[in-house]
Design a protein around this motif. Structure first.
Motif, mmCIF file in Angstrom:
data_model
loop_
_atom_site.group_PDB
_atom_site.id
_atom_site.type_symbol
_atom_site.label_atom_id
_atom_site.label_comp_id
_atom_site.label_asym_id
_atom_site.label_seq_id
_atom_site.Cartn_x
_atom_site.Cartn_y
_atom_site.Cartn_z
ATOM 1 N N GLY A 146 0.798 -1.217 0.000
ATOM 2 C CA GLY A 146 0.000 0.000 0.000
ATOM 3 C C GLY A 146 0.833 1.272 0.000
ATOM 4 N N TYR A 147 0.171 2.381 0.362
ATOM 5 C CA TYR A 147 0.808 3.705 0.290
ATOM 6 C C TYR A 147 2.025 3.809 1.198
ATOM 7 C CZ TYR A 147 1.403 8.758 0.674
ATOM 8 O OH TYR A 147 1.939 10.024 0.687
ATOM 9 N N ARG A 148 1.964 3.240 2.404
ATOM 10 C CA ARG A 148 3.116 3.335 3.313
ATOM 11 C C ARG A 148 4.333 2.647 2.701
ATOM 12 N NH1 ARG A 148 -0.830 2.088 7.359
ATOM 13 N NH2 ARG A 148 -1.337 3.901 8.656
ATOM 14 N N GLU A 149 4.114 1.486 2.101
ATOM 15 C CA GLU A 149 5.225 0.772 1.458
ATOM 16 C C GLU A 149 5.754 1.552 0.256
ATOM 17 O OE1 GLU A 149 2.826 -2.172 3.744
ATOM 18 O OE2 GLU A 149 2.338 -0.554 2.340
ATOM 19 N N TYR A 150 4.827 2.186 -0.470
ATOM 20 C CA TYR A 150 5.226 3.018 -1.614
ATOM 21 C C TYR A 150 6.146 4.157 -1.176
ATOM 22 C CZ TYR A 150 4.580 7.069 -4.703
ATOM 23 O OH TYR A 150 4.789 8.192 -5.464
ATOM 24 N N VAL A 151 5.779 4.833 -0.073
ATOM 25 C CA VAL A 151 6.608 5.938 0.436
ATOM 26 C C VAL A 151 7.984 5.409 0.845
ATOM 27 C CG1 VAL A 151 6.840 7.668 2.274
ATOM 28 C CG2 VAL A 151 4.619 7.320 1.167
ATOM 29 N N ALA A 152 7.998 4.270 1.526
ATOM 30 C CA ALA A 152 9.277 3.700 1.985
ATOM 31 C C ALA A 152 10.158 3.304 0.804
ATOM 32 C CB ALA A 152 9.011 2.491 2.875
ATOM 33 N N ARG A 153 9.561 2.735 -0.229
ATOM 34 C CA ARG A 153 10.359 2.238 -1.360
ATOM 35 C C ARG A 153 10.744 3.339 -2.344
ATOM 36 N NH1 ARG A 153 6.984 -2.639 -3.655
ATOM 37 N NH2 ARG A 153 8.594 -2.552 -5.278
ATOM 38 N N SER A 154 9.847 4.318 -2.542
ATOM 39 C CA SER A 154 10.129 5.367 -3.530
ATOM 40 C C SER A 154 10.921 6.526 -2.938
ATOM 41 C CB SER A 154 8.812 5.906 -4.115
ATOM 42 O OG SER A 154 8.094 6.628 -3.130
ATOM 43 N N GLY A 155 10.830 6.699 -1.606
ATOM 44 C CA GLY A 155 11.544 7.794 -0.952
ATOM 45 C C GLY A 155 10.821 9.127 -1.021
ATOM 46 N N HIS A 156 9.567 9.139 -1.495
ATOM 47 C CA HIS A 156 8.791 10.388 -1.523
ATOM 48 C C HIS A 156 7.317 10.085 -1.294
ATOM 49 C CE1 HIS A 156 9.205 9.058 -5.813
ATOM 50 N NE2 HIS A 156 7.900 9.135 -5.726
ATOM 51 N N GLU A 157 6.588 11.094 -0.807
ATOM 52 C CA GLU A 157 5.165 10.919 -0.500
ATOM 53 C C GLU A 157 4.261 11.151 -1.703
ATOM 54 O OE1 GLU A 157 4.089 11.841 3.924
ATOM 55 O OE2 GLU A 157 5.083 13.598 3.080
ATOM 56 N N ALA A 158 4.795 11.811 -2.716
ATOM 57 C CA ALA A 158 4.009 12.077 -3.922
ATOM 58 C C ALA A 158 4.975 12.216 -5.099
ATOM 59 C CB ALA A 158 3.186 13.346 -3.752
ATOM 60 N N PRO A 159 4.634 11.657 -6.267
ATOM 61 C CA PRO A 159 5.577 11.634 -7.385
ATOM 62 C C PRO A 159 5.944 13.004 -7.930
ATOM 63 C CG PRO A 159 3.433 10.751 -8.032
ATOM 64 C CD PRO A 159 3.411 10.893 -6.557
ATOM 65 N N GLY A 160 5.050 13.990 -7.820
ATOM 66 C CA GLY A 160 5.335 15.310 -8.375
ATOM 67 C C GLY A 160 6.287 16.139 -7.538
ATOM 68 N N LEU A 161 6.674 15.643 -6.359
ATOM 69 C CA LEU A 161 7.524 16.453 -5.477
ATOM 70 C C LEU A 161 8.884 16.729 -6.081
ATOM 71 C CD1 LEU A 161 6.751 15.014 -1.938
ATOM 72 C CD2 LEU A 161 6.131 17.234 -2.858
ATOM 73 N N ARG A 162 9.408 15.762 -6.836
ATOM 74 C CA ARG A 162 10.741 15.967 -7.419
ATOM 75 C C ARG A 162 10.725 17.114 -8.417
ATOM 76 N NH1 ARG A 162 10.975 9.793 -9.062
ATOM 77 N NH2 ARG A 162 8.803 10.369 -9.328
ATOM 78 N N SER A 163 9.699 17.108 -9.309
ATOM 79 C CA SER A 163 9.625 18.182 -10.296
ATOM 80 C C SER A 163 9.279 19.509 -9.642
ATOM 81 C CB SER A 163 8.603 17.845 -11.386
ATOM 82 O OG SER A 163 7.340 17.597 -10.813
ATOM 83 N N ALA A 164 8.452 19.454 -8.578
ATOM 84 C CA ALA A 164 8.089 20.694 -7.867
ATOM 85 C C ALA A 164 9.312 21.309 -7.233
ATOM 86 C CB ALA A 164 7.027 20.401 -6.810
#
Length: 545
Positions: A523-541
């Motif tokens: 789920g979302y918690r695992e996604y945050v842990a594995r991707s290193g961010h809470e939302a995909p657009g944060l890098r571009s922002a």
């Protein structure tokens, strides 16, 4: 910095505050909580002097500047989003306006005889503008707008062409650029996507002034505030801690009060039984009188106020086939812009997919394709055997018949259901008492969303496709919806900017990126842990700002 001293305020027959007191200290981050209609917005208007208390006083330290963001943004048109944002920057915007006037005057041949005086004034104003940080103002305005999701083209375009939600963001940007000594924010996360909410969190954490805000986003509140002021029955009660701490302390206080009430009721019952038994006996007259006097002097303990939450339990949804929805080789675009190209995606029974992506990534488009609201340019979208779909999107609220009441809407949808079960359904979704007689045309956005969800979930589909179902919902309704959906046994595909909703309900995540779609197991918690961010657009922002 801001003090409420024994204030009283009444609107018509409704008493909002009665001898209520609280204080907001310099630099404090405070969450203002209370049920709808308790007086949160009124309290803000008392601070800004738009209203005055009937009794008591609201005092603000001398020299303190206050910025107020509310949901009523007013008229905006004829200027760029950047210019509109800069106009709200406090004293510096007035100095900037005078500087612009002087520049025009200096270039006007008709005012050549005033040149010496104009040049001298220009020097003074320019020095003041520099002192106030005016030359960095546009850069800061653009940084804030970028953080709130604006592209360069949107920043420089006419603000009048923007939707109501984007105008809200401009109004919020004005207050953030102003950086007043105290900020009043009324539901600042409404109309924001997840990337913008997270950016705003970081901004407010670094903001040195005092903050008093309301928000239906529990996670947002928890990350920012260190104090809660609760409006409860006309009183203002203060708690030191975040929103979760407040809830725990409130529950403990209610339990203590209930125990005190129960003990006193037991004692009163015993005393009244004695009085009733011996009141006719002359031999016990003195004892009876003594106990009657004692009861008259007792200060009655009130039971804790009932915070009524009606739980909603799903009926069993019919079982679907193993493959619930499938996209094969799907291409979809709008004009020259391709959203998907050769896209494959499979939703299996029991999966709960949260779709993540920056603005414009194609989240809502994916849900529309699955729901049959939009057709692919190429490829195929198929829905599996025995699938009964429920699709919630913001436009669904526009389909409510405006002249029908809440009750008529539910009865028309479920004519064979009993009055009792429909009343329970209405109560679960926040419509109790006279509220079921409200016409749909007078319902707020949140009330309309609750009514549409109530209709959808009463006779549950086995596949829920939900596009931002928590928009406009208050915290209590969100909590009820999360608890209800946790017990739902069907399949889900959804988009949400609420991290509690994402964490509690997803067991799969599909991240839409410019490079393509990336599925994540867990789920979302695992996604945050594995991707290193809470939302995909944060890098571009981050890059943008």
């Amino acid at each position: 910095m801001i003090r409420f001293d024994s204030i009283a305020k009444q609107h018509g027959h409704q008493i909002l505050f009665l001898e209520a007191s609280a204080v907001v200290q310099r630099g404090e981050k405070v969450g203002l909580v209370g049920p709808n209609g308790a007086g949160k917005s009124t309290l803000f208007r008392l601070v800004t002097r738009e209203e005055e208390p009937d009794e008591g006083q609201v005092s603000i330290d001398r020299g303190v500047t206050v910025g107020h963001f509310s949901q009523d943004v007013g008229e905006m048109k004829g200027r760029s989003a950047v210019a509109e944002t800069m106009d709200g920057a406090g004293p510096v915007s007035a100095v900037a306006a005078e500087l612009a006037e002087l520049e025009h005057a200096l270039a006007d041949p008709a005012r050549a005889d005033e040149l010496e005086a104009l040049v001298e004034r220009f020097g003074h104003v320019q020095a003041r503008f520099d002192e106030l940080g005016g030359y960095g103002l546009e850069a800061r305005a653009r940084e804030i707008l970028a953080g709130l999701g604006f592209s360069d083209a949107m920043m420089d375009g006419d603000v009048g062409a923007l939707s109501g939600g984007w105008k809200m963001r401009v109004a919020l940007a004005r207050i953030l650029l102003m950086r007043p000594d105290a900020m009043l924010l009324d539901e600042p996360t409404n109309h924001l996507d997840l990337e913008s909410i997270i950016w705003l969190e970081e901004f407010l954490k670094g903001y040195p002034g005092a903050l008093l805000m309301t928000s239906h986003d529990r996670e947002f509140m928890n990350r920012i505030i260190s104090k809660v002021i609760e409006i409860d029955g006309g009183e203002l009660n203060s708690y030191s801690g975040d929103y979760d701490f407040y809830e725990k302390e409130r529950a403990i206080a209610d339990a203590h009060q209930q125990a005190q009430f129960d003990r006193q009721q037991a004692m009163l019952k015993k005393e009244l039984a004695f009085i009733e038994r011996f009141k006719a006996r002359a031999s016990h007259a003195a004892q009876v009188q003594s106990r009657v006097k004692k009861l008259d002097k007792i200060e009655k303990v009130e039971p804790p106020k009932v915070r009524k939450t009606v739980e909603f339990e799903f009926r069993q949804a019919p079982r679907s086939g193993e493959d619930v929805a499938k996209l094969a080789g799907v291409t979809k675009g709008y004009g020259a812009r391709k959203i998907y190209e050769g896209f494959d995606f499979l939703v299996r029974r029991g999966e709960r997919w949260a779709v993540m992506g920056a603005n414009g990534a194609g989240k809502s488009t994916l849900l529309k394709l699955v729901a049959g609201e939009s057709q692919p340019d190429q490829g195929a979208v198929t829905v599996g055997a025995s699938v009964k779909m429920g699709y919630f999107a913001q436009h669904a609220m526009e389909l409510l018949s405006p002249e029908k009441t809440v009750w008529e809407t539910l009865q028309d949808a479920f004519p064979k259901s009993s009055i009792g079960s429909l009343r329970t359904l209405a109560g679960c979704f926040g419509f109790s008492g006279d509220e079921i007689e409200k016409q749909c045309r007078v319902l707020s956005g949140g009330e309309k969303a609750r009514l549409v969800l109530a209709q959808m979930l009463y006779d549950p589909p086995n596949f829920l496709v939900l596009d931002e179902p928590t928009n406009h919902l208050d915290a209590a309704t969100k909590d009820m919806l999360v608890r209800a959906l946790q017990g739902y046994e069907g399949t889900m595909l959804f988009v949400s900017h609420d991290r509690r909703f994402l964490s509690a309900l997803s067991n799969r995540v599909l991240e839409l990126t410019p490079e393509g779609a990336i599925p994540y197991g867990g789920g979302y918690r695992e996604y945050v842990a594995r991707s290193g961010h809470e939302a995909p657009g944060l890098r571009s922002a981050t890059k943008r700002s």
